[in-house]
Structures are given as structure tokens and as C-alpha cells.
Design a protein around this motif. Structure first.
Motif, PDB file in Angstrom:
ATOM      1  N   SER A  66       0.665  -1.064  -0.137  1.00  0.00           N
ATOM      2  CA  SER A  66      -0.106   0.213   0.163  1.00  0.00           C
ATOM      3  C   SER A  66       0.710   1.393  -0.001  1.00  0.00           C
ATOM      4  O   SER A  66       0.627   2.111  -0.683  1.00  0.00           O
ATOM      5  CB  SER A  66      -0.837  -0.127   1.168  1.00  0.00           C
ATOM      6  OG  SER A  66      -1.472   1.151   1.171  1.00  0.00           O
ATOM      7  N   ARG A  69       2.630   1.597  -3.484  1.00  0.00           N
ATOM      8  CA  ARG A  69       1.750   1.873  -4.336  1.00  0.00           C
ATOM      9  C   ARG A  69       1.442   3.441  -4.389  1.00  0.00           C
ATOM     10  O   ARG A  69       1.264   4.153  -5.520  1.00  0.00           O
ATOM     11  CB  ARG A  69       0.853   0.868  -4.477  1.00  0.00           C
ATOM     12  CG  ARG A  69      -0.391   1.235  -5.623  1.00  0.00           C
ATOM     13  CD  ARG A  69      -1.749   0.522  -5.127  1.00  0.00           C
ATOM     14  NE  ARG A  69      -2.320   1.064  -3.908  1.00  0.00           N
ATOM     15  CZ  ARG A  69      -3.567   0.668  -3.469  1.00  0.00           C
ATOM     16  NH1 ARG A  69      -4.001  -0.409  -4.043  1.00  0.00           N
ATOM     17  NH2 ARG A  69      -4.335   1.248  -2.331  1.00  0.00           N
ATOM     18  N   HIS A  76      -3.458   5.943  -7.159  1.00  0.00           N
ATOM     19  CA  HIS A  76      -3.989   4.668  -6.565  1.00  0.00           C
ATOM     20  C   HIS A  76      -4.044   4.629  -5.188  1.00  0.00           C
ATOM     21  O   HIS A  76      -4.345   3.629  -4.683  1.00  0.00           O
ATOM     22  CB  HIS A  76      -3.226   3.432  -7.100  1.00  0.00           C
ATOM     23  CG  HIS A  76      -3.686   3.447  -8.746  1.00  0.00           C
ATOM     24  ND1 HIS A  76      -4.414   3.007  -9.256  1.00  0.00           N
ATOM     25  CD2 HIS A  76      -2.541   3.439  -9.981  1.00  0.00           C
ATOM     26  CE1 HIS A  76      -4.530   3.122 -10.574  1.00  0.00           C
ATOM     27  NE2 HIS A  76      -3.334   3.220 -10.981  1.00  0.00           N
ATOM     28  N   SER A  77      -3.793   5.815  -4.587  1.00  0.00           N
ATOM     29  CA  SER A  77      -3.649   5.746  -3.138  1.00  0.00           C
ATOM     30  C   SER A  77      -5.176   5.820  -2.487  1.00  0.00           C
ATOM     31  O   SER A  77      -5.927   6.218  -3.075  1.00  0.00           O
ATOM     32  CB  SER A  77      -2.807   7.243  -2.656  1.00  0.00           C
ATOM     33  OG  SER A  77      -3.697   8.437  -3.006  1.00  0.00           O
ATOM     34  N   VAL A  81      -8.486   7.256  -4.087  1.00  0.00           N
ATOM     35  CA  VAL A  81      -9.655   6.458  -3.829  1.00  0.00           C
ATOM     36  C   VAL A  81     -10.993   6.990  -3.065  1.00  0.00           C
ATOM     37  O   VAL A  81     -11.985   6.992  -3.598  1.00  0.00           O
ATOM     38  CB  VAL A  81      -9.500   5.147  -3.298  1.00  0.00           C
ATOM     39  CG1 VAL A  81     -10.608   3.988  -3.214  1.00  0.00           C
ATOM     40  CG2 VAL A  81      -8.467   4.229  -4.353  1.00  0.00           C
TER      41      VAL A  81
END
Length: 188
Positions: A66, A69, A76-77, A81
Motif C-alpha cells: 500500500s 503503491r 491509486h492511493s 480512492v
């Protein structure tokens, strides 16, 4: 100029993930080696250390994934989101920098409550150190619930799905001022 709230929150999430991940992985190695050294690894009755090792290993790997990424692909954190469902159709294709700038512009002029822990702008509501999602678009805000837990007051800002940020402990006065401000903006 105020520092970027979104970027600061993203950095905080990355740091937390990348600092806790090695600690969890080290804990998994420690408990596994302890289990191997005591000779209890092959004992089927001794399942608790194996559960602890699996939990720490899974947690460490997830946090590392996580954090990396979010570091390598901010779009895409967790924060991205959380923001994407609240965007208007013409904002959906915005690059992550522009998305953060859109939210930050609003929050930089926001009214702050409870010592800066709750920011209410024209379009966005942000809760520092929130439980769950830290941000909600005011257009999506359906209601505010008061939650009492062991005599402590929290506010939960809910969207149509019943999800949204939850504040830390607030005084009765702070909660009333926040609710009044939202009523004046005719958002709840």
C-alpha cells in the motif's frame, strides 16, 4: 501559502505504511524464529504463534504494498480512492495533481473548527485524523450523526451510503458550532 492538505495527508499515509510494514515483518520473523527455536513449530496444538506470524506477515506485506503503491502511483492511493466517488463527471479525468489542487483550493479558504481538526469549505469537508475516509464532498453530505462512546462525543458525516468521515473526540460546543455552520450552508 498554506501547505497542501491532500499532499500532506498522502505523505503521512505513505510514511505510516512504510514505517509500520518493516516492524510487522520483523515481528513475524521474531515469532517464527521463537517458535522454531523452542521446537514448538511442529506441535499441532500450538497454533497461536502461527496465527500471530501469519497476521503480522500479511499485515506487513499489505502495508508495504500500500505504501509503495501510493508512493509510486499517487492516483491509486487511499486518498485518491476516497476522493474519486465525489467528483463531478467533468472532473473524473483530472490528473492526480489537479485533483488534489481542486480539493486544496477549496480547503485553503475553508472555515476551521475544533482547533483546525474539521475544515468546511464551499465544496468539501475534511476531518484531520478521521476514522475511515477523511474527506466528503458537501453535495454528497446527507446527514450528521452524533455518536457517544464512553461519554465522548464524535460527529459522523454521512453520505447516501452511510459512509463518511468520523471526527475524534469533540466538545459539545465544537459539535454544536459545526452542525450550526452546516445548517447555515443548508448542507444538512
Amino acid at each position: 501559502m498554506k501547505p497542501s492538505i491532500c499532499t500532506s495527508l498522502l505523505r503521512k499515509q505513505i510514511k505510516q505504511s512504510l514505517l509500520i510494514a518493516p516492524a510487522a515483518l520483523a515481528g513475524a520473523v521474531f515469532f517464527l524464529s521463537l517458535d522454531l527455536l523452542t521446537g514448538q513449530f511442529y506441535n499441532p496444538k500450538n497454533i497461536l504463534p502461527k496465527i500471530i506470524v501469519l497476521f503480522l506477515l500479511a499485515s506487513g506485506l499489505y502495508l508495504a504494498y500500500s505504501g509503495l503503491r501510493a508512493l509510486l502511483f499517487p492516483a491509486h492511493s487511499d486518498l485518491a480512492v476516497f476522493l474519486r466517488p465525489y467528483l463531478h463527471p467533468n472532473e473524473k479525468a483530472l490528473p492526480i495533481k489537479d485533483l488534489f489542487a481542486l480539493v486544496d483550493r477549496d480547503l485553503n479558504t475553508a472555515a476551521d473548527f475544533a482547533g483546525g481538526r474539521v475544515l468546511i469549505g464551499e465544496d468539501w469537508l475534511f476531518v484531520r485524523d478521521a476514522w475511515g475516509t477523511p474527506v466528503i464532498r458537501l453535495d454528497a453530505l446527507m446527514r450528521v450523526e452524533r455518536r457517544r462512546e464512553k461519554g465522548r462525543l464524535h460527529l459522523k458525516f454521512l453520505n447516501a451510503n452511510g459512509a463518511g468521515p468520523v471526527t475524534g473526540v469533540l466538545s459539545e460546543g465544537d459539535a454544536c458550532v459545526i452542525e450550526q455552520h452546516l445548517r447555515e450552508k443548508q448542507r444538512v
